[in-house]
Enzyme design. Structure first.
Site, PDB file in Angstrom:
ATOM      1  CE  LYS A   1      -3.644   4.549   0.547  1.00 15.12           C
ATOM      2  NZ  LYS A   1      -2.425   4.630   0.934  1.00 15.12           N
TER       3      LYS A   1
ATOM      4  CE1 TYR B   1       0.301   7.651   2.556  1.00 15.40           C
ATOM      5  CE2 TYR B   1       0.667   5.574   2.460  1.00 15.40           C
ATOM      6  CZ  TYR B   1      -0.207   6.246   2.945  1.00 15.40           C
ATOM      7  OH  TYR B   1      -1.616   6.199   3.307  1.00 15.40           O
TER       8      TYR B   1
ATOM      9  CG  HIS C   1      -4.780   9.513   0.530  1.00 15.45           C
ATOM     10  ND1 HIS C   1      -3.092   9.584   0.515  1.00 15.45           N
ATOM     11  CD2 HIS C   1      -4.531   9.003   1.653  1.00 15.45           C
ATOM     12  CE1 HIS C   1      -3.022   8.735   1.229  1.00 15.45           C
ATOM     13  NE2 HIS C   1      -3.596   8.598   2.430  1.00 15.45           N
TER      14      HIS C   1
ATOM     15  CG  ASP D   1      -1.624   0.980   1.569  1.00 11.38           C
ATOM     16  OD1 ASP D   1      -2.705   0.823   0.681  1.00 11.38           O
ATOM     17  OD2 ASP D   1      -1.392   2.617   1.915  1.00 11.38           O
TER      18      ASP D   1
HETATM   19  N1  LIG Z   1      -5.748   5.945   3.645  1.00  7.84           N
HETATM   20  C1  LIG Z   1      -5.448   6.310   4.892  1.00  7.84           C
HETATM   21  O1  LIG Z   1      -5.486   7.749   4.895  1.00  7.84           O
HETATM   22  C2  LIG Z   1      -3.727   6.031   5.767  1.00  7.84           C
HETATM   23  C3  LIG Z   1      -3.943   6.503   6.134  1.00  7.84           C
HETATM   24  C4  LIG Z   1      -2.608   5.830   7.176  1.00  7.84           C
HETATM   25  C5  LIG Z   1      -1.774   5.038   7.181  1.00  7.84           C
HETATM   26  N2  LIG Z   1      -2.893   4.583   6.402  1.00  7.84           N
HETATM   27  C6  LIG Z   1      -1.351   3.568   5.619  1.00  7.84           C
HETATM   28  O2  LIG Z   1      -1.510   2.104   6.634  1.00  7.84           O
HETATM   29  C7  LIG Z   1      -0.089   1.591   7.086  1.00  7.84           C
HETATM   30  C8  LIG Z   1      -0.450   1.181   8.553  1.00  7.84           C
HETATM   31  O3  LIG Z   1      -0.943   2.236   9.244  1.00  7.84           O
HETATM   32  P1  LIG Z   1       0.518   3.192  10.245  1.00  7.84           P
HETATM   33  O4  LIG Z   1       1.707   3.445   9.210  1.00  7.84           O
HETATM   34  O5  LIG Z   1      -0.137   4.454  10.308  1.00  7.84           O
HETATM   35  O6  LIG Z   1       0.462   2.376  11.411  1.00  7.84           O
HETATM   36  P2  LIG Z   1       0.640   1.095  11.771  1.00  7.84           P
HETATM   37  O7  LIG Z   1       0.988  -0.651  11.108  1.00  7.84           O
HETATM   38  O8  LIG Z   1      -0.428   0.725  12.848  1.00  7.84           O
HETATM   39  O9  LIG Z   1       2.380   1.264  12.372  1.00  7.84           O
HETATM   40  C9  LIG Z   1       3.798   0.956  12.734  1.00  7.84           C
HETATM   41  C10 LIG Z   1       4.295   1.672  13.821  1.00  7.84           C
HETATM   42  O10 LIG Z   1       4.426   0.437  14.229  1.00  7.84           O
HETATM   43  C11 LIG Z   1       5.738  -0.152  14.420  1.00  7.84           C
HETATM   44  N3  LIG Z   1       6.160  -2.025  14.817  1.00  7.84           N
HETATM   45  C12 LIG Z   1       5.038  -2.134  13.326  1.00  7.84           C
HETATM   46  N4  LIG Z   1       5.248  -3.760  13.843  1.00  7.84           N
HETATM   47  C13 LIG Z   1       5.595  -4.208  14.302  1.00  7.84           C
HETATM   48  C14 LIG Z   1       6.176  -4.646  15.823  1.00  7.84           C
HETATM   49  N5  LIG Z   1       6.095  -5.992  14.740  1.00  7.84           N
HETATM   50  N6  LIG Z   1       6.683  -4.838  16.725  1.00  7.84           N
HETATM   51  C15 LIG Z   1       7.261  -3.318  17.064  1.00  7.84           C
HETATM   52  N7  LIG Z   1       6.618  -2.215  16.826  1.00  7.84           N
HETATM   53  C16 LIG Z   1       5.630  -2.615  15.122  1.00  7.84           C
HETATM   54  C17 LIG Z   1       5.993   0.256  13.781  1.00  7.84           C
HETATM   55  O11 LIG Z   1       8.101   0.959  13.410  1.00  7.84           O
HETATM   56  P3  LIG Z   1       9.195   0.574  12.555  1.00  7.84           P
HETATM   57  O12 LIG Z   1       8.359   0.672  10.959  1.00  7.84           O
HETATM   58  O13 LIG Z   1       9.975   1.097  12.652  1.00  7.84           O
HETATM   59  O14 LIG Z   1       8.855  -1.160  13.097  1.00  7.84           O
HETATM   60  C18 LIG Z   1       5.525   1.688  13.010  1.00  7.84           C
HETATM   61  O15 LIG Z   1       6.359   2.383  14.457  1.00  7.84           O
HETATM   62  C19 LIG Z   1       0.469   2.533   6.320  1.00  7.84           C
HETATM   63  O16 LIG Z   1       1.780   2.960   6.455  1.00  7.84           O
HETATM   64  C20 LIG Z   1      -0.236   2.967   5.678  1.00  7.84           C
HETATM   65  O17 LIG Z   1       0.291   2.150   4.296  1.00  7.84           O
HETATM   66  C21 LIG Z   1      -3.273   5.076   5.837  1.00  7.84           C
END
Ligand SMILES: NC(=O)c1ccc[n+]([C@@H]2O[C@H](COP(=O)([O-])OP(=O)(O)OC[C@H]3O[C@@H](n4cnc5c(N)ncnc54)[C@H](OP(=O)(O)O)[C@@H]3O)[C@@H](O)[C@H]2O)c1
Length: 290
Positions: A92, A67, A125, A62
């Site tokens: 997006k 980004y 988005h 994704d």
């Molecule tokens: N459509 C939208 O508006 C929207 C908004 C937000 C997000 N998204 C999508 O959703 C994805 C995920 O959401 P997100 O990036 O907000 O965060 P998330 O997946 O909820 O959390 C990521 C965080 O958790 C840490 N982490 C991940 N796996 C881990 C593990 N096994 N152990 C310890 N720490 C861990 C990562 O650190 P490290 O990277 O240092 O491992 C990072 O700090 C985004 O990357 C994006 O693709 C979409």
């Protein structure tokens, strides 16, 4: 000197199975149930994380124009030498782009940057520019969203975008697109995690066969040290991240965990355990402030 090579499969025996699972989209295509999220990754981090993820068996990534890492994602896809049809790439159109011509240009730009034959899924988005989303503006962008949707429909008709959907849309935003364009988005990508389960929009989508893509499954890392989750994760012998990802998975949604670490990328797909229905209820009742 003896060298022991431990394959990721050896450490996490079951993760490949989950990565191969898909949900049907109502346009006849299929979407993998887990994707690597790439928000807040620099281009180098995105290249490395996507390469590691594909090596580990992930088939879905994704990204988004916003980004600023589409070209790195595309390079990792090409350099992986995986057959294009085995991968599922989502991007997006930025929330700020709200007119037809700009949307057309932006879709072209994503193609140029990703440099892959086609994009599997392209989303609007957000229904409003981010500054308005964040301050809860009531300004209506219905007409503008229809123009961006039209640009996406045309890219789909060209065959360069296979499926089209939306992100962060509420039920009114969805009603607008569906009633005025006659085409139902295949997905709505929204924030879903322990402490935040927007049941109204999820029910609305379920009734219309719109798949939910759960973003921020770990609440962008904020849930990692949440005491009740730490205790429950210990009980299941998993990490808090795995518990959170499995929660979204058991809700029947597509989950998008993000990590820049190879070890965590593999761990996040190793969720072949079952959260009991009592614990699912407990997790569902947790509020965002707990
Ligand atoms: N459509 C939208 O508006 C929207 C908004 C937000 C997000 N998204 C999508 O959703 C994805 C995920 O959401 P997100 O990036 O907000 O965060 P998330 O997946 O909820 O959390 C990521 C965080 O958790 C840490 N982490 C991940 N796996 C881990 C593990 N096994 N152990 C310890 N720490 C861990 C990562 O650190 P490290 O990277 O240092 O491992 C990072 O700090 C985004 O990357 C994006 O693709 C979409």
């Amino acid at each position: 000197m003896l060298t022991f090579i431990i394959s990721p499969k050896h450490i996490y025996p079951n993760y490949h199975m989950i990565l191969q699972q898909t949900y049907p989209l109502h346009d006849g295509r299929f979407i993998p149930r887990i994707a690597l999220g790439t928000w807040q990754m620099s281009p180098q981090q995105a290249y490395d994380a996507c390469s590691e993820a594909i090596k580990a068996g992930y088939v879905s990534i994704d990204t988004a124009a916003a980004y600023e890492n589409e070209s790195a994602v595309g390079a990792a896809v090409r350099d992986s030498h995986a057959k294009r049809e085995t991968l599922f790439i989502t991007s997006k159109v930025p929330a700020e782009i709200k007119d037809y011509d700009a949307a057309k240009k932006q879709i072209e730009q994503s193609f140029r940057l990703l440099d892959i034959d086609y994009i599997d899924l392209m989303l609007i988005h957000a229904p409003k520019p981010w500054d308005e989303m964040h301050r809860g503006s009531t300004r209506n962008y219905d007409a503008e969203n229809l123009m961006v949707w039209k640009a996406l429909q045309e890219a789909q008709q060209d065959g360069r975008v296979k499926s089209i959907g939306v992100s962060n849309f509420n039920t009114d935003d969805l009603d607008n697109i569906i009633s005025k364009s006659g085409q139902i988005p295949v997905v709505n990508q929204i924030r879903v995690h322990v402490g935040h389960v927007p049941e109204d929009v999820m029910d609305y989508c379920k009734q219309r066969q719109i798949q939910i893509m759960s973003y921020a499954p770990i609440h962008t890392g904020r849930l990692l040290h949440h005491e009740p989750l730490v205790r429950m994760a210990e009980k299941y012998g998993v990490s808090v991240a795995q518990l959170c990802i499995r929660f979204d998975y058991q809700l029947g949604t597509i989950v998008l965990p993000k990590s820049t670490h190879a070890e965590r990328i593999r761990q996040n797909a190793d969720i072949d355990f079952e959260i009991s229905s009592e614990d699912m209820q407990l997790l569902l009742r947790m509020s965002e402030k707990e």
